[in-house]
Design a protein around this motif. Structure first.
Motif, PDB file in Angstrom:
ATOM      1  N   ALA A  70      -1.810  44.768  23.623  1.00  0.00           N
ATOM      2  CA  ALA A  70      -0.475  44.598  24.197  1.00  0.00           C
ATOM      3  C   ALA A  70       0.563  44.248  23.141  1.00  0.00           C
ATOM      4  CB  ALA A  70      -0.512  43.519  25.278  1.00  0.00           C
ATOM      5  N   ARG A  73       2.294  47.347  17.634  1.00  0.00           N
ATOM      6  CA  ARG A  73       3.531  48.132  17.561  1.00  0.00           C
ATOM      7  C   ARG A  73       3.361  49.306  16.612  1.00  0.00           C
ATOM      8  NH1 ARG A  73       4.033  46.190  21.500  1.00  0.00           N
ATOM      9  NH2 ARG A  73       5.484  44.633  22.283  1.00  0.00           N
ATOM     10  N   ARG A 145     -16.538  35.624  30.601  1.00  0.00           N
ATOM     11  CA  ARG A 145     -15.494  36.597  30.286  1.00  0.00           C
ATOM     12  C   ARG A 145     -15.967  37.579  29.226  1.00  0.00           C
ATOM     13  NH1 ARG A 145      -9.458  34.200  29.999  1.00  0.00           N
ATOM     14  NH2 ARG A 145      -9.452  33.146  32.008  1.00  0.00           N
TER      15      ARG A 145
ATOM     16  N   VAL B  33       0.839  33.522  23.267  1.00  0.00           N
ATOM     17  CA  VAL B  33      -0.437  34.120  22.843  1.00  0.00           C
ATOM     18  C   VAL B  33      -0.868  35.219  23.815  1.00  0.00           C
ATOM     19  CG1 VAL B  33      -2.875  33.674  22.393  1.00  0.00           C
ATOM     20  CG2 VAL B  33      -1.149  31.993  21.700  1.00  0.00           C
ATOM     21  N   THR B  34      -1.047  34.842  25.078  1.00  0.00           N
ATOM     22  CA  THR B  34      -1.650  35.758  26.047  1.00  0.00           C
ATOM     23  C   THR B  34      -0.684  36.837  26.510  1.00  0.00           C
ATOM     24  OG1 THR B  34      -2.982  33.890  26.783  1.00  0.00           O
ATOM     25  CG2 THR B  34      -2.993  35.834  28.178  1.00  0.00           C
ATOM     26  N   ALA B  36       1.785  38.044  24.637  1.00  0.00           N
ATOM     27  CA  ALA B  36       2.411  38.697  23.483  1.00  0.00           C
ATOM     28  C   ALA B  36       2.455  40.202  23.721  1.00  0.00           C
ATOM     29  CB  ALA B  36       1.635  38.384  22.214  1.00  0.00           C
ATOM     30  N   GLY B  37       3.646  40.778  23.635  1.00  0.00           N
ATOM     31  CA  GLY B  37       3.795  42.220  23.813  1.00  0.00           C
ATOM     32  C   GLY B  37       4.121  42.638  25.233  1.00  0.00           C
ATOM     33  N   PHE B  38       4.049  41.695  26.188  1.00  0.00           N
ATOM     34  CA  PHE B  38       4.390  42.029  27.577  1.00  0.00           C
ATOM     35  C   PHE B  38       5.908  42.167  27.720  1.00  0.00           C
ATOM     36  CE2 PHE B  38       0.692  41.527  30.497  1.00  0.00           C
ATOM     37  CZ  PHE B  38      -0.271  41.366  29.512  1.00  0.00           C
ATOM     38  N   PHE B  68       1.761  46.276  33.902  1.00  0.00           N
ATOM     39  CA  PHE B  68       1.576  46.465  32.463  1.00  0.00           C
ATOM     40  C   PHE B  68       0.198  47.036  32.144  1.00  0.00           C
ATOM     41  CE2 PHE B  68       0.725  44.935  28.107  1.00  0.00           C
ATOM     42  CZ  PHE B  68       1.830  45.474  27.477  1.00  0.00           C
ATOM     43  N   HIS B  69      -0.787  46.746  32.990  1.00  0.00           N
ATOM     44  CA  HIS B  69      -2.155  47.192  32.698  1.00  0.00           C
ATOM     45  C   HIS B  69      -2.517  48.524  33.344  1.00  0.00           C
ATOM     46  CE1 HIS B  69      -2.869  43.008  31.339  1.00  0.00           C
ATOM     47  NE2 HIS B  69      -3.679  43.620  30.517  1.00  0.00           N
ATOM     48  N   ASP B 100      -9.007  43.662  33.042  1.00  0.00           N
ATOM     49  CA  ASP B 100      -8.061  43.267  31.996  1.00  0.00           C
ATOM     50  C   ASP B 100      -6.920  42.431  32.589  1.00  0.00           C
ATOM     51  OD1 ASP B 100      -9.095  44.172  29.617  1.00  0.00           O
ATOM     52  OD2 ASP B 100      -8.187  46.166  29.769  1.00  0.00           O
ATOM     53  N   PHE B 103      -8.128  38.953  33.648  1.00  0.00           N
ATOM     54  CA  PHE B 103      -8.348  38.052  32.500  1.00  0.00           C
ATOM     55  C   PHE B 103      -7.036  37.405  32.080  1.00  0.00           C
ATOM     56  CE2 PHE B 103     -12.451  39.804  30.381  1.00  0.00           C
ATOM     57  CZ  PHE B 103     -13.175  39.333  31.456  1.00  0.00           C
ATOM     58  N   GLU B 106      -5.841  34.999  34.901  1.00  0.00           N
ATOM     59  CA  GLU B 106      -6.642  33.777  34.898  1.00  0.00           C
ATOM     60  C   GLU B 106      -6.227  32.848  33.758  1.00  0.00           C
ATOM     61  OE1 GLU B 106     -10.893  35.256  36.820  1.00  0.00           O
ATOM     62  OE2 GLU B 106     -10.729  34.887  34.667  1.00  0.00           O
ATOM     63  N   GLU B 107      -5.990  33.464  32.614  1.00  0.00           N
ATOM     64  CA  GLU B 107      -5.656  32.682  31.430  1.00  0.00           C
ATOM     65  C   GLU B 107      -4.304  31.986  31.605  1.00  0.00           C
ATOM     66  OE1 GLU B 107      -7.629  32.102  28.979  1.00  0.00           O
ATOM     67  OE2 GLU B 107      -6.196  30.996  27.716  1.00  0.00           O
ATOM     68  N   VAL B 111      -6.838  29.646  36.278  1.00  0.00           N
ATOM     69  CA  VAL B 111      -7.747  29.710  37.436  1.00  0.00           C
ATOM     70  C   VAL B 111      -8.911  30.643  37.125  1.00  0.00           C
ATOM     71  CG1 VAL B 111      -5.915  29.246  39.079  1.00  0.00           C
ATOM     72  CG2 VAL B 111      -6.454  31.610  38.466  1.00  0.00           C
TER      73      VAL B 111
END
Lengths: 428, 142
Positions: A70, A73, A145, B33-34, B36-38, B68-69, B100, B103, B106-107, B111
Motif C-alpha cells: 500500500a 510508489r 495472522r 504504519v498500518t 501508510a499509502g491509504f 482500497f483492497h 488483507d 488484517f 483488526e490492527e 480487535v
C-alpha cells in the motif's frame, strides 16, 4: 513454425525494459553507459546503525521501502492493478514496469503476449525482506495472522508466478535459480525454445530487492566492498578492489524468432547466435582459480555460434569486483582469447551499476544489445590500476566510440555455474 | 499497550477508549504504519473516529479500507452503494482481499475476528454491523 528448420530459425532481441541503478528506460541507460554515469550512491542498509557497507546501486524515482504494498510508489505512467500488486514483492514493481516497457518496445499486442506462443523465464532471490516481515507477523501473533500472499510474494519464483498470471502467458513459464548466472542461463534456454520451434518468443526477466535482507548476507563472506566512496567502491579488475556493490531493480529482454519480429516491425537490437555453459565442480561459493568452467562455457558458446575467439570485438565480463572472482575470470579470458592471439575489448559494467545477482545477466545482456545497436563499447568505471592477473587483456576504462560486431557475455554463479552467450550486431 | 500505560493515558490525555482499547496517540501511530499509502480521507476519518467515537466514521473507515483492497475498482464509491451489496458477487472481494482488509482493520481497531464470524459476513451491511458490534465506545473519556 515447424516448417522452418532449427538451423534456419534465427533469434533476435526485439524488446528491452530497464529499471536499473543507471536508468529506468533504454534511452537513459544507453546515455549513462556511454557517458559512464554511475548509479551507485550512499545507502543505509540498517538505518541508525553504522555498518561497514555503505554504498549501493540504488533505483531512482521508485519507493518500495515500506513494509506493505500500500505504501509503495512508482512513476505515474505505470498503472499496476491491485489484483497483481497485492502479490508482488518490492522488486516485482520494477519487473512489472520493465515488462511494460519491453512489450511496448516490441509492439506486441495483449493477445500476442497472452498466447501459447509466448514463454516467460524469470529469476530472482524472491524477497527475503518481505519474508522476514511476514514471518515476524506470524510469530508475533502466535500463528494467528498469516499474510495470505506470503508464499506468492516472497519465494524465488515470485516473478514468474505474478507476471505470467497478469499477462496471461500460456507458453513455457519457468524460474531459474543458479544465483548470478540465472538470467543468462534463462536467455540460453529461451534461445533453445525458439530455435527448436517450441515458442515464437520468450521474455526473460530478472529482478532483485535491494536491501539488507538480500545483500548484506554477502558481507559474512567478505564479498561486499567496504569502500565508502560511491565513485570508487565498485572497481572490477582493479588491483585495489575489495568486493562488490549490491544493486536491485529489474530488466527484461524479449527474445523472438527473427521473421516474426520483423513482420511486426519490432526493433532488432541484436541477434543471439548461441550460448554455452559449463561448471567448475570446485566450490559452492568460490570460482575455480584457473577459471576452468568459464573457459569451457566460453568455448562452448563460440563453437555453437560458429565464431572464433579472434572475431569477438567485446567481452562483457561477469567481473563483480571481488578479488577472487575477477582474478579467476581474467585467467579464463587469457586462456580463451590471449592465448589464441585474440584481443577483444573486455569490460565489466558493474563498475557503474553494482552487482545485481540474478538480475545481472539479463541486465548486462541488455546493455550489450544497446551497445550493438547504438555502436559503442562500454568501459570499466573506476579501473585505475589493472590487476596483474589481467596482463594481456585489453581493458578500456572509458567507453570506446567503435561499433562492435560480435559480443560475448559472461555470467558466473554460486556452485561454479558459468554461462556465456554470443550476440551479433543486427544487419542494417 | 499495558494496562498501566493505558491508565496513564486516560488520566493525562482525557481520551475516549473503545472495546479494542486504543488511544488517540496509538491511533496516530497505527495510522502512520498500518495505513501508510491509504487514501488520506480514510486516514483522516480513522483519526477522527479515535477522537470522537462517531460510529458513522467507523463505517467510513471500514468501507474505505475495504475499497482500497478490492482487486478491481468498484463502479462507484462503496459509501454510495446499498447495504445489500454482496462482497464477493458484486464487488469481486475474494478471500485474499477479505483477509488483507481484515488484517488492517483488526490492527487499527485493536480487535480480533474469528474465521466463523468472517464466514457469516457476505454483504456491506453484514460487514459494517460486524465492526459496530466489536468496535463500540466503551468507557467514555474520564
Amino acid at each position: 513454425m515447424n516448417a522452418v528448420g532449427t538451423q534456419e530459425r534465427r533469434v533476435v532481441v526485439s524488446g528491452l525494459g530497464f529499471i536499473t541503478s543507471i536508468g529506468n528506460d533504454c534511452a537513459r541507460v544507453t546515455h549513462n553507459l556511454r557517458e559512464q554515469r554511475s548509479g551507485i550512491e550512499r545507502f543505509e542498509f540498517l538505518p541508525g546503525h553504522a555498518l561497514p557497507v555503505t554504498v549501493a546501486g540504488t533505483i531512482k524515482d521508485f519507493d518500495t521501502s515500506g513494509a506493505q504494498w500500500a505504501s509503495w510508489r512508482w512513476p505515474a505512467p505505470y498503472v499496476i492493478p491491485k489484483d497483481i500488486l497485492r502479490g508482488l514483492p518490492p522488486h516485482g514493481i520494477h519487473a512489472f514496469c520493465a515488462m511494460e516497457q519491453a512489450i511496448l518496445d516490441a509492439r506486441l499486442s495483449p493477445a500476442e503476449v497472452g498466447s501459447e506462443e509466448t514463454g516467460l523465464f524469470c529469476a530472482s532471490a524472491g524477497s527475503p525482506r518481505l519474508l522476514r516481515l511476514s514471518l515476524n507477523q506470524i510469530h508475533a501473533s502466535n500463528g494467528e495472522r498469516v499474510p495470505p500472499m506470503t508464499a506468492v510474494s516472497t519465494i524465488a519464483g515470485t516473478l514468474n508466478f505474478n507476471l505470467s498470471a497478469h499477462y496471461g502467458v500460456r507458453g513455457a513459464v519457468a524460474g531459474f535459480s543458479s544465483a548470478c548466472a540465472s538470467t543468462t542461463q534463462a536467455l540460453g534456454y529461451g534461445f533453445d525454445e525458439i530455435r527448436l520451434g517450441r515458442q515464437r518468443r520468450v521474455f526473460v526477466v530478472g529482478g532483485e530487492d535491494l536491501g539488507l535482507d538480500s545483500i548484506y548476507g554477502f558481507h559474512g563472506m567478505r564479498a561486499l566492498s567496504r569502500n565508502p566512496d560511491p565513485a570508487r567502491a565498485s572497481r572490477p579488475f582493479d588491483r585495489d578492489r575489495d568486493g562488490f556493490v549490491g544493486t536491485g531493480g529489474a530488466a527484461v529482454i524479449l527474445l523472438e524468432e527473427a521473421e516474426t519480429a520483423a513482420r511486426r516491425g519490432a526493433p532488432c537490437y541484436a541477434e543471439m547466435l548461441g550460448w554455452g555453459q559449463a561448471s567448475d565442480g570446485f566450490s559452492p561459493a568460490l570460482s575455480a582459480p584457473d577459471g576452468r568452467g568459464l573457459v569451457s562455457a566460453m568455448r562452448n558458446a563460440l563453437s555453437f555460434s560458429g565464431v572464433t575467439a579472434a572475431e569477438i570485438d567485446y567481452v562483457n565480463a561477469h567481473a563483480t569486483s571481488t578479488p577472487a572472482g575477477d582474478a579467476s575470470e581474467a585467467v579464463a579470458l587469457r586462456t580463451v582469447f590471449t592465448a589464441a592471439g585474440a584481443h577483444p575489448s573486455v569490460s565489466s559494467t558493474k563498475g557503474l551499476t553494482g552487482h545485481g545477482l540474478s538480475l545481472a545477466g539479463v541486465m548486462e545482456t541488455g546493455f550489450c544489445a544497446l551497445a550493438l545497436s547504438s555502436g559503442f563499447i562500454p568501459g570499466t568505471a573506476n579501473l585505475e590500476h589493472p590487476d596483474p592477473a589481467c596482463d594481456g587483456l585489453t581493458l578500456p576504462r572509458t567507453s570506446v566510440d567503435r561499433a562492435p560486431r560480435l559480443i560475448l557475455k559472461n555470467s558466473s554463479g554460486f556452485g561454479g555455474t558459468n554461462v556465456s552467450i554470443v550476440l551479433r550486431r543486427p544487419e542494417r | 499497550m499495558t494496562f498501566g500505560s493505558m491508565k496513564y493515558l486516560l488520566h493525562v490525555h482525557q481520551i475516549t477508549i473503545y472495546l479494542g482499547v486504543f488511544s488517540l496517540i496509538e491511533a496516530k501511530q497505527k495510522a502512520a504504519v498500518t495505513l501508510a499509502g491509504f487514501p488520506p480521507e480514510v486516514v483522516d476519518q480513522y483519526i477522527a473516529f479515535a477522537a470522537d467515537g462517531d460510529p458513522i466514521r467507523l463505517d467510513s473507515v471500514v468501507l474505505g479500507v475495504l475499497q482500497f483492497h478490492l482487486p478491481h475498482p468498484p463502479s462507484q464509491p462503496l459509501s454510495a452503494m446499498t447495504g445489500s451489496t454482496r462482497l464477493l458477487e458484486d464487488l469481486g472481494c475474494d478471500s485474499l482481499a477479505m483477509i488483507d482488509m481484515l488484517f488492517v482493520a483488526e490492527e487499527i481497531f485493536g480487535v480480533r475476528l474469528t474465521d466463523d464470524e468472517l464466514a457469516r459476513v457476505t454483504t456491506l451491511d453484514d460487514l459494517l454491523a460486524h465492526f459496530r458490534r466489536h468496535v463500540v465506545p466503551g468507557v467514555p473519556g474520564v
